[in-house]
Design a protein around this motif. Structure first.
Motif, PDB file in Angstrom:
ATOM      1  N   TYR A 135       0.818  -1.047  -0.083  1.00  0.00           N
ATOM      2  CA  TYR A 135       0.195  -0.067   0.068  1.00  0.00           C
ATOM      3  C   TYR A 135       0.837   1.237   0.148  1.00  0.00           C
ATOM      4  O   TYR A 135       0.545   2.208  -0.659  1.00  0.00           O
ATOM      5  CB  TYR A 135      -0.963  -0.053   1.081  1.00  0.00           C
ATOM      6  CG  TYR A 135      -1.908   1.211   1.348  1.00  0.00           C
ATOM      7  CD1 TYR A 135      -3.032   1.130   0.477  1.00  0.00           C
ATOM      8  CD2 TYR A 135      -1.474   2.015   2.118  1.00  0.00           C
ATOM      9  CE1 TYR A 135      -3.955   2.476   0.623  1.00  0.00           C
ATOM     10  CE2 TYR A 135      -2.371   3.493   2.043  1.00  0.00           C
ATOM     11  CZ  TYR A 135      -3.559   3.486   1.385  1.00  0.00           C
ATOM     12  OH  TYR A 135      -4.458   4.527   1.469  1.00  0.00           O
ATOM     13  N   GLN A 136       1.918   1.291   0.957  1.00  0.00           N
ATOM     14  CA  GLN A 136       2.825   2.276   0.811  1.00  0.00           C
ATOM     15  C   GLN A 136       3.598   2.825  -0.385  1.00  0.00           C
ATOM     16  O   GLN A 136       3.615   3.757  -0.883  1.00  0.00           O
ATOM     17  CB  GLN A 136       3.803   2.434   2.077  1.00  0.00           C
ATOM     18  CG  GLN A 136       3.177   2.379   3.466  1.00  0.00           C
ATOM     19  CD  GLN A 136       4.198   2.252   4.718  1.00  0.00           C
ATOM     20  OE1 GLN A 136       5.167   2.616   4.464  1.00  0.00           O
ATOM     21  NE2 GLN A 136       3.792   2.109   5.680  1.00  0.00           N
ATOM     22  N   CYS A 161       2.740   1.553  -3.489  1.00  0.00           N
ATOM     23  CA  CYS A 161       1.855   1.869  -4.537  1.00  0.00           C
ATOM     24  C   CYS A 161       1.354   3.494  -4.326  1.00  0.00           C
ATOM     25  O   CYS A 161       1.333   4.156  -5.290  1.00  0.00           O
ATOM     26  CB  CYS A 161       0.710   0.941  -4.564  1.00  0.00           C
ATOM     27  SG  CYS A 161       1.012  -0.622  -5.370  1.00  0.00           S
ATOM     28  N   THR A 162       1.206   3.794  -3.193  1.00  0.00           N
ATOM     29  CA  THR A 162       0.720   5.259  -2.923  1.00  0.00           C
ATOM     30  C   THR A 162       1.569   6.224  -3.542  1.00  0.00           C
ATOM     31  O   THR A 162       1.249   6.875  -4.144  1.00  0.00           O
ATOM     32  CB  THR A 162       0.300   5.396  -1.341  1.00  0.00           C
ATOM     33  OG1 THR A 162      -0.752   4.494  -1.050  1.00  0.00           O
ATOM     34  CG2 THR A 162      -0.206   6.681  -1.215  1.00  0.00           C
ATOM     35  N   LEU A 217      -4.096  -1.626  -6.605  1.00  0.00           N
ATOM     36  CA  LEU A 217      -3.090  -0.613  -6.564  1.00  0.00           C
ATOM     37  C   LEU A 217      -1.990  -1.093  -7.489  1.00  0.00           C
ATOM     38  O   LEU A 217      -1.325  -0.321  -8.025  1.00  0.00           O
ATOM     39  CB  LEU A 217      -2.475  -0.590  -5.277  1.00  0.00           C
ATOM     40  CG  LEU A 217      -3.580   0.152  -4.131  1.00  0.00           C
ATOM     41  CD1 LEU A 217      -3.065   0.125  -2.579  1.00  0.00           C
ATOM     42  CD2 LEU A 217      -3.573   1.792  -4.403  1.00  0.00           C
ATOM     43  N   THR A 236      -7.813  -4.890  -2.910  1.00  0.00           N
ATOM     44  CA  THR A 236      -7.211  -3.388  -2.617  1.00  0.00           C
ATOM     45  C   THR A 236      -5.699  -3.363  -3.055  1.00  0.00           C
ATOM     46  O   THR A 236      -5.403  -2.795  -3.914  1.00  0.00           O
ATOM     47  CB  THR A 236      -7.173  -3.241  -1.202  1.00  0.00           C
ATOM     48  OG1 THR A 236      -8.692  -3.345  -0.959  1.00  0.00           O
ATOM     49  CG2 THR A 236      -6.585  -1.706  -1.056  1.00  0.00           C
ATOM     50  N   LEU A 251       1.072   8.692  -6.476  1.00  0.00           N
ATOM     51  CA  LEU A 251       1.180  10.144  -6.157  1.00  0.00           C
ATOM     52  C   LEU A 251       2.288  10.799  -7.230  1.00  0.00           C
ATOM     53  O   LEU A 251       2.216  11.899  -7.483  1.00  0.00           O
ATOM     54  CB  LEU A 251       1.555  10.410  -4.701  1.00  0.00           C
ATOM     55  CG  LEU A 251       0.613  10.267  -3.867  1.00  0.00           C
ATOM     56  CD1 LEU A 251       0.723  10.377  -2.384  1.00  0.00           C
ATOM     57  CD2 LEU A 251      -0.764  10.984  -4.025  1.00  0.00           C
ATOM     58  N   CYS A 259      -0.259   0.883 -10.766  1.00  0.00           N
ATOM     59  CA  CYS A 259       1.020   0.788 -10.799  1.00  0.00           C
ATOM     60  C   CYS A 259       1.865   0.377 -12.165  1.00  0.00           C
ATOM     61  O   CYS A 259       2.724   1.174 -12.507  1.00  0.00           O
ATOM     62  CB  CYS A 259       1.742   0.555  -9.625  1.00  0.00           C
ATOM     63  SG  CYS A 259       1.620   1.487  -8.053  1.00  0.00           S
ATOM     64  N   SER A 280       4.738  14.101   0.957  1.00  0.00           N
ATOM     65  CA  SER A 280       4.390  13.300   1.956  1.00  0.00           C
ATOM     66  C   SER A 280       5.516  12.093   2.350  1.00  0.00           C
ATOM     67  O   SER A 280       5.409  11.930   3.471  1.00  0.00           O
ATOM     68  CB  SER A 280       3.228  12.554   1.594  1.00  0.00           C
ATOM     69  OG  SER A 280       2.096  13.489   1.110  1.00  0.00           O
ATOM     70  N   TYR A 281       6.543  12.011   1.438  1.00  0.00           N
ATOM     71  CA  TYR A 281       7.467  11.268   1.773  1.00  0.00           C
ATOM     72  C   TYR A 281       8.755  11.814   1.764  1.00  0.00           C
ATOM     73  O   TYR A 281       9.002  12.574   0.801  1.00  0.00           O
ATOM     74  CB  TYR A 281       7.389   9.985   0.426  1.00  0.00           C
ATOM     75  CG  TYR A 281       6.326   9.264   0.684  1.00  0.00           C
ATOM     76  CD1 TYR A 281       6.309   7.990   1.172  1.00  0.00           C
ATOM     77  CD2 TYR A 281       4.962   9.661  -0.114  1.00  0.00           C
ATOM     78  CE1 TYR A 281       5.185   7.322   1.241  1.00  0.00           C
ATOM     79  CE2 TYR A 281       3.943   8.879   0.062  1.00  0.00           C
ATOM     80  CZ  TYR A 281       4.086   7.789   0.634  1.00  0.00           C
ATOM     81  OH  TYR A 281       2.649   6.880   0.492  1.00  0.00           O
TER      82      TYR A 281
END
Length: 111
Positions: A48-49, A51-52, A87, A83, A56, A91, A106-107
């Protein structure tokens, strides 16, 4: 009479051994199931992290995509839900770049 007593003792001993074995196997199965759930949770979080971040920034490198594929394969093999698949598919559709050029606020940039 003595033979009946010894047969009963042997029967009781066999029952105790089998009951203990079933208890140990049940305990090990519960631990394995818990471990599988923990690995699934960690893998889902990491997938999740990653892919996010890629979604982004709107780009992905070949190495990042390959790493993401390994994460997804493990996640999917453990029975991951839709989910992670959704994702991962997003990607795979991102533009592939030779070197990362975009970062998201954010990163933290680690390199």
């Amino acid at each position: 009479m003595l033979q009946n007593i010894s047969e009963n003792i042997i029967g009781i001993m066999c029952t105790l051994v089998m009951t203990s074995a079933v208890g140990v196997i049940t305990h090990l199965f519960k631990q394995f199931r818990g471990l599988s759930q923990a690995v699934m949770a960690i893998n889902h979080d990491r997938l999740y992290q990653a892919c996010t971040f890629f979604i982004l920034t709107g780009e992905i490198t070949i190495d990042e995509l390959k790493n993401l594929e390994y994460l997804y394969e493990g996640y999917h093999a453990l029975g991951g839900n839709g989910t992670g698949t959704e994702l991962y598919e997003k990607c795979k559709d991102l533009p592939i770049v030779e070197k990362r050029t975009k970062w998201h606020e954010s990163y933290q940039r680690s390199c």
